[in-house]
Design a protein around this motif. Structure first.
Motif, PDB file in Angstrom:
ATOM      1  N   GLU A   1     -29.944  14.957   1.185  1.00  9.99           N
ATOM      2  CA  GLU A   1     -31.067  15.996   0.710  1.00  9.99           C
ATOM      3  C   GLU A   1     -31.551  15.971  -0.561  1.00  9.99           C
ATOM      4  OE1 GLU A   1     -31.159  19.575   2.624  1.00  9.99           O
ATOM      5  OE2 GLU A   1     -31.274  17.878   3.994  1.00  9.99           O
ATOM      6  N   PRO A   2     -32.385  16.477  -1.193  1.00 12.92           N
ATOM      7  CA  PRO A   2     -33.270  16.530  -2.443  1.00 12.92           C
ATOM      8  C   PRO A   2     -32.128  16.459  -3.691  1.00 12.92           C
ATOM      9  CG  PRO A   2     -34.651  17.633  -1.289  1.00 12.92           C
ATOM     10  CD  PRO A   2     -33.463  17.545  -0.601  1.00 12.92           C
ATOM     11  N   ASP A   3     -31.045  17.207  -3.182  1.00 16.48           N
ATOM     12  CA  ASP A   3     -30.109  17.443  -4.414  1.00 16.48           C
ATOM     13  C   ASP A   3     -29.065  16.306  -4.261  1.00 16.48           C
ATOM     14  OD1 ASP A   3     -28.937  18.226  -2.013  1.00 16.48           O
ATOM     15  OD2 ASP A   3     -28.230  20.201  -2.685  1.00 16.48           O
ATOM     16  N   GLY A   4     -28.994  15.441  -3.301  1.00 15.77           N
ATOM     17  CA  GLY A   4     -28.040  14.537  -3.094  1.00 15.77           C
ATOM     18  C   GLY A   4     -26.871  14.848  -2.257  1.00 15.77           C
ATOM     19  N   THR A   5     -26.961  15.857  -1.780  1.00 17.18           N
ATOM     20  CA  THR A   5     -26.022  16.311  -0.451  1.00 17.18           C
ATOM     21  C   THR A   5     -26.198  15.206   0.858  1.00 17.18           C
ATOM     22  OG1 THR A   5     -26.083  18.454  -1.204  1.00 17.18           O
ATOM     23  CG2 THR A   5     -24.942  18.081   0.799  1.00 17.18           C
ATOM     24  N   ALA A   6     -25.076  14.784   1.340  1.00 12.17           N
ATOM     25  CA  ALA A   6     -25.199  13.848   2.364  1.00 12.17           C
ATOM     26  C   ALA A   6     -25.565  14.723   3.767  1.00 12.17           C
ATOM     27  CB  ALA A   6     -23.758  13.463   2.654  1.00 12.17           C
ATOM     28  N   ARG A   7     -26.406  14.027   4.585  1.00  9.24           N
ATOM     29  CA  ARG A   7     -26.664  14.642   5.929  1.00  9.24           C
ATOM     30  C   ARG A   7     -26.383  13.813   6.754  1.00  9.24           C
ATOM     31  NH1 ARG A   7     -32.065  15.122   4.624  1.00  9.24           N
ATOM     32  NH2 ARG A   7     -32.765  13.252   5.698  1.00  9.24           N
ATOM     33  N   TRP A   8     -25.783  14.401   7.959  1.00 11.53           N
ATOM     34  CA  TRP A   8     -25.048  13.783   9.055  1.00 11.53           C
ATOM     35  C   TRP A   8     -25.810  14.121  10.361  1.00 11.53           C
ATOM     36  CZ3 TRP A   8     -21.611  10.625   7.369  1.00 11.53           C
ATOM     37  CH2 TRP A   8     -21.021  10.533   5.972  1.00 11.53           C
ATOM     38  N   ARG A   9     -25.745  13.312  11.428  1.00  6.84           N
ATOM     39  CA  ARG A   9     -26.217  13.307  12.591  1.00  6.84           C
ATOM     40  C   ARG A   9     -25.377  12.929  13.912  1.00  6.84           C
ATOM     41  NH1 ARG A   9     -31.947  13.049  14.787  1.00  6.84           N
ATOM     42  NH2 ARG A   9     -31.995  12.664  16.996  1.00  6.84           N
ATOM     43  N   LEU A  10     -25.633  13.788  14.922  1.00  8.94           N
ATOM     44  CA  LEU A  10     -24.781  13.737  15.908  1.00  8.94           C
ATOM     45  C   LEU A  10     -25.648  13.918  17.214  1.00  8.94           C
ATOM     46  CD1 LEU A  10     -21.813  13.092  17.071  1.00  8.94           C
ATOM     47  CD2 LEU A  10     -21.574  15.517  17.084  1.00  8.94           C
ATOM     48  N   ASP A  11     -25.552  12.659  18.267  1.00  8.60           N
ATOM     49  CA  ASP A  11     -26.192  12.728  19.261  1.00  8.60           C
ATOM     50  C   ASP A  11     -25.145  13.088  20.555  1.00  8.60           C
ATOM     51  OD1 ASP A  11     -28.979  12.427  18.946  1.00  8.60           O
ATOM     52  OD2 ASP A  11     -28.461  10.607  18.061  1.00  8.60           O
ATOM     53  N   LEU A  12     -25.474  14.187  21.405  1.00  8.97           N
ATOM     54  CA  LEU A  12     -24.412  14.473  22.498  1.00  8.97           C
ATOM     55  C   LEU A  12     -25.096  14.627  23.832  1.00  8.97           C
ATOM     56  CD1 LEU A  12     -22.045  16.891  20.344  1.00  8.97           C
ATOM     57  CD2 LEU A  12     -21.552  14.230  21.001  1.00  8.97           C
ATOM     58  N   MET A  13     -24.316  14.808  24.787  1.00  8.51           N
ATOM     59  CA  MET A  13     -25.026  15.259  26.169  1.00  8.51           C
ATOM     60  C   MET A  13     -24.356  16.509  26.466  1.00  8.51           C
ATOM     61  SD  MET A  13     -25.025  12.757  29.585  1.00  8.51           S
ATOM     62  CE  MET A  13     -26.073  11.995  28.895  1.00  8.51           C
ATOM     63  N   VAL A  14     -25.150  17.511  26.872  1.00 11.40           N
ATOM     64  CA  VAL A  14     -24.658  18.798  27.146  1.00 11.40           C
ATOM     65  C   VAL A  14     -24.534  19.008  28.700  1.00 11.40           C
ATOM     66  CG1 VAL A  14     -24.953  21.263  26.755  1.00 11.40           C
ATOM     67  CG2 VAL A  14     -25.734  19.533  24.941  1.00 11.40           C
ATOM     68  N   GLU A  15     -23.664  19.540  29.366  1.00 13.00           N
ATOM     69  CA  GLU A  15     -23.305  19.948  30.783  1.00 13.00           C
ATOM     70  C   GLU A  15     -23.237  21.325  30.825  1.00 13.00           C
ATOM     71  OE1 GLU A  15     -20.560  18.106  33.061  1.00 13.00           O
ATOM     72  OE2 GLU A  15     -21.095  15.850  32.501  1.00 13.00           O
TER      73      GLU A  15
END
Length: 807
Positions: free
Chosen positions: A87-101
């Motif tokens: 983020e602009p303030d330096g906070t870490a950003r995370w991503r997760l890809d899942l399959m939804v049933e």
């Protein structure tokens, strides 16, 4: 209101009395919910102000009900979380890809995205309804994933890892590259054509204005050619490095020569440039390549769908009773796993406890749910519809039947059949021949025809373009991948690249009996047997895993197993209490085990049952025909095929089965060598035989036949000697395989004929100087598109129905 109380809350008047408010599944009479989990999910959705979901949704009966499992163990998803910047303030950003049933309609997408948006750390939560892919982006810690996804689990959605590598990422990346190149070439061709038309039809255009038009065309064409030629130049250069000339080489040369000659004309203030031809050629060629890739992608779609079925996590039961979630690749044989209702199995195994109906249509091709219980096999990718199962793992990861199916599909596509070999030989000869023909055309028009070098070079370029054997190169593979994909959907897996060609030439079908025409499992014949005796014997049989004992127990599944039953290996069962009074014994097993001195020979599989005070009773068994066997045999005869049955069973049993199936020519009591000798005899008479056998004792016959098919269920497909295997309880895939093979053979011949006809017509015209490079590009691309569209007809052909009884 507590969730447990809500589950028993009566419905308002006029509401359906037996349908759960949350999931739509049947609910107890007078209750609003089917279980406390649904009550809690309903309370959560209402508490968040998202109860509009229930008004918007449209329940799909093909999707498992959205029933939350309060005891579900959360999977460790930390290994799947990846950084997504800061983020602009330096906070870490995370991503997760899942399959939804559990997604059944657009309302599910709306609800999932709203539930995620309620979490303050979530920056993005998007669901693709078609692929069921969920992409979540949040700030903070990677460990926050479990808390962010908790509301989705509480509502009832089931989450699994999303593996883009398993969904044909490489194929999609290639198609994306083609699509981008096609867009660039199309945009450039359209704009260059505007300037070309201005030059062509300009009245008294002065040379300076004409040069300006050409310079603008060059500014558009040169970058476009540099970008759009990569799908052809890359393989051409790789081929030259490997010491061979590919079909991409003349295409690359033709485009580069046309562009280079146009730049020369531009530099020397010439009247004609051919940027439009070069860029248009690329545009039309890319259209053909993209359509070819899409055709192959359609054929592989089923195999990719099968792979996604194994993408979920597996609930492993430890020895101390605790549970944990593991990816299928980390599960090892011997582990005990739990399969809940509505979940797909991630491993191959056998049922230890529990009963359920399994939907294994995408694995076996059988549309009717299959009941399973203790001892039955369960394969990865199958869906438990209505019960929970405890499984003992037999195989996981790449060792499962699911993975074997996909490997067979890939092997069949990668092989080289006779027509493919023909196309490859023509393609290998093509490059040197067409280059020589193009050079001779150029020299002939320049030296003998009296033309300048520019028009002569244009004629040579047109020859290079028009003679491209793209249509011939696509003629066979396009049909093969469509045929393989269609057969895979019907439960037929090709193991040999030449199987389709050989199936198309079959004139005789030879079938084994046990496990091929019949189901391969015994069924009790109750003619003349007291039902009470059957019930008492079934109570003993329930304690054994012997096939005949299982068949006897299956005849009375409602009977409770008898207590204190012990098994005598190789003989039978003994119960401590008998019907004749205390201290008596009941025995079930062989004649010697029960003490019967019956001189009558056994007419088939048999069990004897003895209890004190009563004469011994004999139980006989039969192996029933596959449900659609008579209809399939009639269908084979209707198509002009001779049908025979060869079996190692007793001649009288073989005669009875042959009469039931409608087969007039049969032999019984044959050894494997006897079957092979009969096939050799038929081959010597000029017959091309399709052998259909179970792949075990029939392996020599399967290998000796012109082409062979084998039914399979729990057996490892790689252990069979057949060219193809089919799954399910029906015999109809045999008929389907023959029909598809004949249809594919006709389409291949049509495509090859179209390719040779095209070249026979266009090459003389190009050598004669009657075809411009632009017209050559149009003609060549059109031939490739026609071949692809002709192959796609195979996928639209109606599937065969063998008729009544095919169920």
């Amino acid at each position: 209101m507590a969730p447990a109380e809500a589950a028993a809350d009566p419905l308002p008047s006029g509401a359906p009395a037996a349908v759960c408010r949350h999931c739509g599944a049947p609910a107890p009479a007078g209750a609003a919910f089917c279980c406390p989990g649904c009550a809690a999910a309903h309370e959560l959705i209402q508490g968040l102000g998202l109860d509009a979901y229930y008004d918007r949704r449209c329940l799909d009966p093909a999707v498992a009900p959205l029933i939350p499992d309060p005891e579900e163990i959360e999977a460790d998803l930390s290994a799947l979380v990846r950084p997504d910047g800061t983020e602009p303030d330096g906070t870490a950003r995370w991503r997760l890809d899942l399959m939804v049933e559990g997604i059944s309609c657009a309302a599910c997408v709306w609800l999932i995205e709203r539930l995620l948006a309620r979490h303050p750390a979530v920056r993005q939560g998007r669901v693709n309804m078609t692929t069921r892919r969920l992409a979540v982006v949040w700030v903070g810690r990677a460990e926050d994933a479990a808390a962010i996804l908790a509301p989705l689990r509480r509502v009832g959605y089931r989450l699994a890892p999303y593996d883009p590598g398993r969904l044909g990422a490489a194929t999609r990346a290639h198609e994306k590259t083609l699509l981008k190149a096609m867009a660039v070439a199309g945009f450039a061709a359209a704009n260059i054509m505007l300037f070309s038309v201005s030059v062509w039809f300009g009245v008294d255009m002065d040379p300076a204005t004409r040069d300006l038009m050409h310079w603008v065309s060059a500014l558009i064409a040169v970058p476009a050619v540099g970008y759009a030629i990569r799908p052809f130049a890359g393989p051409a250069v790789a081929g030259l490095k490997g010491g061979r000339m590919t079909m991409d080489l003349p295409i690359t040369l033709a485009v580069l020569l046309a562009t280079a000659m146009s730049l020369w004309e531009l530099a020397t203030h010439g009247a004609h440039v051919y940027f439009d031809s070069a860029v248009s050629l690329l545009f039309f060629l890319l259209i053909g390549r993209f359509l070819d890739s899409r055709a192959r992608g359609r054929a592989r779609a089923t195999a990719e769908q099968l792979l996604t079925l194994n993408a979920g996590t597996v609930t492993v039961l430890a020895e101390d009773g605790s549970r944990r979630q593991l990816l299928p690749e980390r599960v090892t044989p011997g582990m005990t796993v739990l399969l809940a209702a509505g979940q797909r199995a991630g491993v191959d195994g056998r049922v230890v406890a529990g009963r359920a109906h399994l939907d294994d249509s995408l694995i076996s091709g059988e549309t009717v749910p299959r009941p399973v219980g203790p001892g039955d096999a369960v394969h990865a990718g199958t869906l438990a519809l209505d019960g929970a199962l405890t499984l003992s793992v037999a195989a996981a990861g790449e060792d499962t039947l699911l993975a074997e199916i996909v490997r067979l599909m890939e092997t069949a596509e990668q092989g080289r059949a006779r027509y493919v070999a023909l196309a490859d030989r023509v393609a290998r000869l093509y490059a040197p021949v067409v280059h020589l023909l193009g050079l001779l055309t150029f020299l002939g028009w320049w030296g003998l025809g009296g033309l300048g070098w520019q028009p002569a070079l244009l004629n040579g370029i047109a020859v290079l373009i028009v003679t491209c054997p793209c249509a011939l190169g696509l003629a066979v593979p396009a049909v093969q991948v469509m045929a393989s994909g269609r057969l895979l959907k019907g439960g037929v897996l090709l193991k040999s690249a030449t199987a389709l060609e050989r199936l198309a030439t079959v004139d005789t079908v030879v079938l084994d009996k046990t496990g091929t025409l019949t189901l391969g499992r015994p069924t009790l014949r109750e003619d003349g047997v007291d039902p009470g005796v059957v019930a008492r014997a079934a109570a003993l049989a329930a304690a054994s895993r012997h096939p005949l004992a299982r068949a006897l127990a299956a005849a009375r599944p409602q009977v409770a197993p008898a207590p204190e039953v012990r098994e005598v290996p190789g003989a039978g069962l003994v119960a401590g209490q008998g019907a004749g009074g205390p201290g008596g014994e009941r025995r079930l097993g062989s004649r010697a085990h029960v003490g019967v001195a019956d001189a009558r020979p056994a007419e088939g599989p048999e069990l004897w049952f003895a209890e004190p005070g009563w004469p011994a009773v004999r139980f006989t068994f039969t192996d029933p025909l596959r449900p659609d066997a008579p209809a399939v045999i009639a269908g084979l005869k209707a198509r002009g095929l001779a049908v025979e049955m060869l079996s190692g069973d007793r001649p009288e049993t073989v005669a009875r089965i042959a009469a039931e199936a409608g087969i007039e020519v049969f032999q019984g009591g044959l050894t494997p060598a006897g079957k092979t000798a009969r096939l050799a005899e038929l081959a010597a008479r000029g017959h091309r035989v399709l052998m259909v056998g179970d792949g075990l004792n029939d392996a020599p016959a399967l290998a000796a036949a012109h082409v062979s098919l084998s039914p399979t269920s729990a057996a490892d497909l790689s252990q069979t000697a057949a060219d193809a295997v089919f799954q399910g309880r029906r015999l109809a895939p045999v008929l389907e395989a023959l029909a598809v093979a004949r249809r594919a053979d006709r389409l291949v011949r049509q495509n090859i004929g179209l390719s040779f006809t095209y070249n026979a017509l266009t090459v003389p015209l190009a050598v004669a100087g009657l075809v411009t490079p632009l017209v050559a590009a149009l003609a060549m691309s059109a031939s490739s598109v026609v071949v692809i569209l002709n192959a796609l007809r195979l996928g639209r052909t109606r599937r065969l129905d063998p008729g009544p009884g095919a169920g």
